[in-house]
Design a protein around this motif. Structure first.
Motif, PDB file in Angstrom:
ATOM      1  N   TYR A   1      41.293  -5.447  -2.271  1.00 11.12           N
ATOM      2  CA  TYR A   1      40.745  -6.385  -3.242  1.00 11.12           C
ATOM      3  C   TYR A   1      39.944  -5.673  -4.326  1.00 11.12           C
ATOM      4  O   TYR A   1      39.210  -4.725  -4.061  1.00 11.12           O
ATOM      5  N   SER A   2      40.079  -6.165  -5.562  1.00 18.52           N
ATOM      6  CA  SER A   2      39.303  -5.640  -6.682  1.00 18.52           C
ATOM      7  C   SER A   2      39.029  -6.774  -7.660  1.00 18.52           C
ATOM      8  O   SER A   2      39.889  -7.634  -7.896  1.00 18.52           O
ATOM      9  N   ASN A   3      37.848  -6.733  -8.235  1.00 17.66           N
ATOM     10  CA  ASN A   3      37.495  -7.683  -9.286  1.00 17.66           C
ATOM     11  C   ASN A   3      36.536  -6.986 -10.245  1.00 17.66           C
ATOM     12  O   ASN A   3      35.370  -7.346 -10.353  1.00 17.66           O
ATOM     13  N   ASN A   4      37.056  -5.983 -10.942  1.00 13.29           N
ATOM     14  CA  ASN A   4      36.278  -5.155 -11.857  1.00 13.29           C
ATOM     15  C   ASN A   4      36.256  -5.820 -13.232  1.00 13.29           C
ATOM     16  O   ASN A   4      37.309  -6.048 -13.829  1.00 13.29           O
TER      17      ASN A   4
ATOM     18  N   GLY B   1      41.927  -8.291 -14.282  1.00 17.05           N
ATOM     19  CA  GLY B   1      41.062  -9.222 -13.561  1.00 17.05           C
ATOM     20  C   GLY B   1      41.153  -9.055 -12.055  1.00 17.05           C
ATOM     21  O   GLY B   1      41.398  -7.960 -11.536  1.00 17.05           O
ATOM     22  N   GLU B   2      40.982 -10.147 -11.366  1.00 18.58           N
ATOM     23  CA  GLU B   2      40.956 -10.159  -9.908  1.00 18.58           C
ATOM     24  C   GLU B   2      42.337  -9.789  -9.345  1.00 18.58           C
ATOM     25  O   GLU B   2      43.353 -10.354  -9.757  1.00 18.58           O
ATOM     26  N   THR B   3      42.344  -8.844  -8.417  1.00 19.83           N
ATOM     27  CA  THR B   3      43.593  -8.415  -7.792  1.00 19.83           C
ATOM     28  C   THR B   3      43.423  -8.211  -6.291  1.00 19.83           C
ATOM     29  O   THR B   3      42.324  -7.947  -5.808  1.00 19.83           O
TER      30      THR B   3
ATOM     31  N   THR C   1      47.782  -9.176  -9.570  1.00 21.85           N
ATOM     32  CA  THR C   1      46.762  -9.919 -10.297  1.00 21.85           C
ATOM     33  C   THR C   1      46.827 -11.396  -9.929  1.00 21.85           C
ATOM     34  O   THR C   1      47.875 -11.905  -9.500  1.00 21.85           O
ATOM     35  N   ALA C   2      45.724 -12.078 -10.133  1.00 23.06           N
ATOM     36  CA  ALA C   2      45.684 -13.520  -9.862  1.00 23.06           C
ATOM     37  C   ALA C   2      46.738 -14.242 -10.692  1.00 23.06           C
ATOM     38  O   ALA C   2      47.411 -15.148 -10.199  1.00 23.06           O
TER      39      ALA C   2
ATOM     40  N   ARG D   1      41.349 -12.758  -2.354  1.00 21.51           N
ATOM     41  CA  ARG D   1      40.925 -11.862  -1.267  1.00 21.51           C
ATOM     42  C   ARG D   1      41.793 -12.012  -0.019  1.00 21.51           C
ATOM     43  O   ARG D   1      41.862 -11.103   0.796  1.00 21.51           O
TER      44      ARG D   1
END
Length: 160
Positions: free
Chosen positions: A18-21, A27-29, A34-35, A48
């Protein structure tokens, strides 16, 4: 690497979880998905909690099959798959690295040109184009070290 399954396992080693940098335009991945892509592919849950198998299904459908990667040397296929998943211009880079007409369209001439190019030469040319692309991005200062390490890891795996 001999198959999509092998390539996906290595790819996930590059992508992680999970990443949300806030600095990442994607974006959120989760698992590198990606979302936006997850939602377009029918996933409605929390990012997540995106199952790895769902990410794998999305990767095959969107990033492997359209570029006909089963038809290529597995080392070359992985390099292309990783870049297509990570972002860039994979068809143009395929054509450039193989010395084909650069028109951005995947077709028999592009596949034949890639197949006819020595895999190690292709990978060197491919990654040269990829690095040049990355260094042109505004986000290079934020993510460049990670991208450079990703390419270095891919070259190491490709030479195995």
């Amino acid at each position: 690497m001999a198959s999509f399954d092998d390539a996906f396992d290595v790819l996930i080693g590059n992508e992680g979880g999970y990443s949300n940098n806030a600095a990442d335009p994607g974006g959120e991945t989760m698992w590198g998905v990606t979302a936006r892509v997850a939602r377009a592919s029918g996933y409605t849950g929390a990012m997540r909690e995106l199952p790895r198998d769902t990410a794998k299904s999305i990767a095959k459908k969107l990033y492997w099959d359209p570029l006909r990667l089963d038809e290529l040397d597995p080392r070359v296929a992985f390099q292309i798959f990783d870049a297509n998943y990570n972002g860039g211009h994979p068809v143009i880079w395929m054509q450039g690295a193989a010395g084909a007409k650069v028109d951005g369209l995947i077709g028999p001439a592009t596949i034949a040109a890639v197949q006819a190019t020595d895999p190690l030469k292709f990978m060197m040319r491919w990654n040269s184009l990829r690095i040049r692309y990355f260094t042109s991005l505004k986000t290079w200062l934020n993510f460049g070290k990670g991208w450079a390490n990703r390419i270095a890891n891919n070259l190491w795996k490709g030479a195995a």
